[in-house]
Design a protein around this motif. Structure first.
Motif, short mmCIF file in Angstrom:
data_model
loop_
_atom_site.label_atom_id
_atom_site.label_comp_id
_atom_site.label_asym_id
_atom_site.label_seq_id
_atom_site.Cartn_x
_atom_site.Cartn_y
_atom_site.Cartn_z
N GLY A 32 0.75 -1.17 0.35
CA GLY A 32 -0.27 0.11 -0.09
C GLY A 32 1.09 1.43 -0.10
O GLY A 32 0.29 2.05 -0.64
N ARG A 48 -1.45 -2.81 -7.39
CA ARG A 48 -3.10 -2.97 -6.87
C ARG A 48 -3.84 -4.27 -6.92
O ARG A 48 -4.80 -5.45 -6.17
N HIS A 51 -1.62 -6.15 -4.38
CA HIS A 51 -2.35 -6.39 -3.02
C HIS A 51 -3.84 -6.00 -2.93
O HIS A 51 -4.11 -6.93 -1.59
N GLY A 52 -4.67 -6.15 -3.59
CA GLY A 52 -6.39 -6.75 -3.49
C GLY A 52 -6.30 -8.00 -3.39
O GLY A 52 -7.32 -8.98 -2.54
N GLN A 103 -10.20 -1.99 6.83
CA GLN A 103 -10.76 -1.63 5.88
C GLN A 103 -9.83 -2.81 5.02
O GLN A 103 -9.50 -2.40 4.04
N GLY A 107 -11.45 -1.41 1.51
CA GLY A 107 -10.43 -2.03 0.34
C GLY A 107 -11.05 -2.43 -1.40
O GLY A 107 -11.27 -2.02 -2.55
N GLU A 141 -12.17 5.50 -0.83
CA GLU A 141 -10.72 5.72 -0.64
C GLU A 141 -10.23 6.29 0.51
O GLU A 141 -9.06 6.05 1.15
N HIS A 144 -10.16 3.92 3.97
CA HIS A 144 -8.23 2.76 3.32
C HIS A 144 -7.22 3.64 3.55
O HIS A 144 -6.47 3.61 3.83
#
Length: 182
Positions: A32, A48, A51-52, A103, A107, A141, A144
């Protein structure tokens, strides 16, 4: 080592879930922060995506961890722990659970309100029943971008407390979640 928790020690599954989630959270925070300063483009999109995908794994592990905690005995605080430390330990643990789920939800909502599915390492994506919505996307956003800070603070407090218990108080708090009690 037993699978289930006992009155004095966490079992193998609780320990495994704890450390897998911890590793996942450290990777998520790193990714992140890494992508936050990047220009838009393929490199940022790749981070990303990873990350996801990791976030979905952490969500699954955290859910399993909470269910396991509710259905298993939780080792009692060691003798000699002050009442304020017992309350603090409980608050930090539940604060972490709440902040991490917030969190992870934020996301997922960022992706969903952008009209996309949640990616899982290129194998599939999960579409949430949420309409594309720019205002909601911006709001999620913001959530997050803020919630990782209390997570980082709570993780730091958690680690420092475990180290305090091990090296200063010299009790079994850290050993209960690592190599085992004496």
């Amino acid at each position: 080592m037993a699978l289930r928790n006992t009155a004095t020690e966490f079992g193998a599954l609780a320990k495994s879930l704890h450390w897998l989630v911890a590793m996942g959270l450290f990777v998520l925070i790193y990714l992140g922060l890494e992508q936050s300063g990047m220009e838009s483009g393929p490199a940022k999109d790749e981070i990303r995506f990873i990350h996801g995908s990791i976030a979905l794994v952490v969500f699954f592990l955290m859910t399993l961890r909470i269910v396991w905690r509710w259905t298993n005995e939780v080792p009692a605080h060691p003798d000699g722990i002050a009442p304020w430390q017992r309350v603090s330990a409980t608050a930090v643990h539940w604060g972490l659970y709440i902040a991490v789920f917030t969190q992870l939800t934020a996301g997922a909502m960022i992706v969903a309100t952008a009209g996309k599915g949640l990616p899982f390492f290129g194998l599939f994506s999960i579409r949430l029943p949420v309409a594309e919505n720019h205002d909601q996307h911006e709001w999620w956003e913001e959530v997050h971008e803020i919630v990782w800070i209390p997570i980082a603070v709570l993780i730091t407090v958690h680690i420092l407390a475990a180290l305090h218990n091990h090296f200063i108080a010299k009790n079994d708090v850290l050993r209960r979640m690592t190599l085992g009690v004496k």
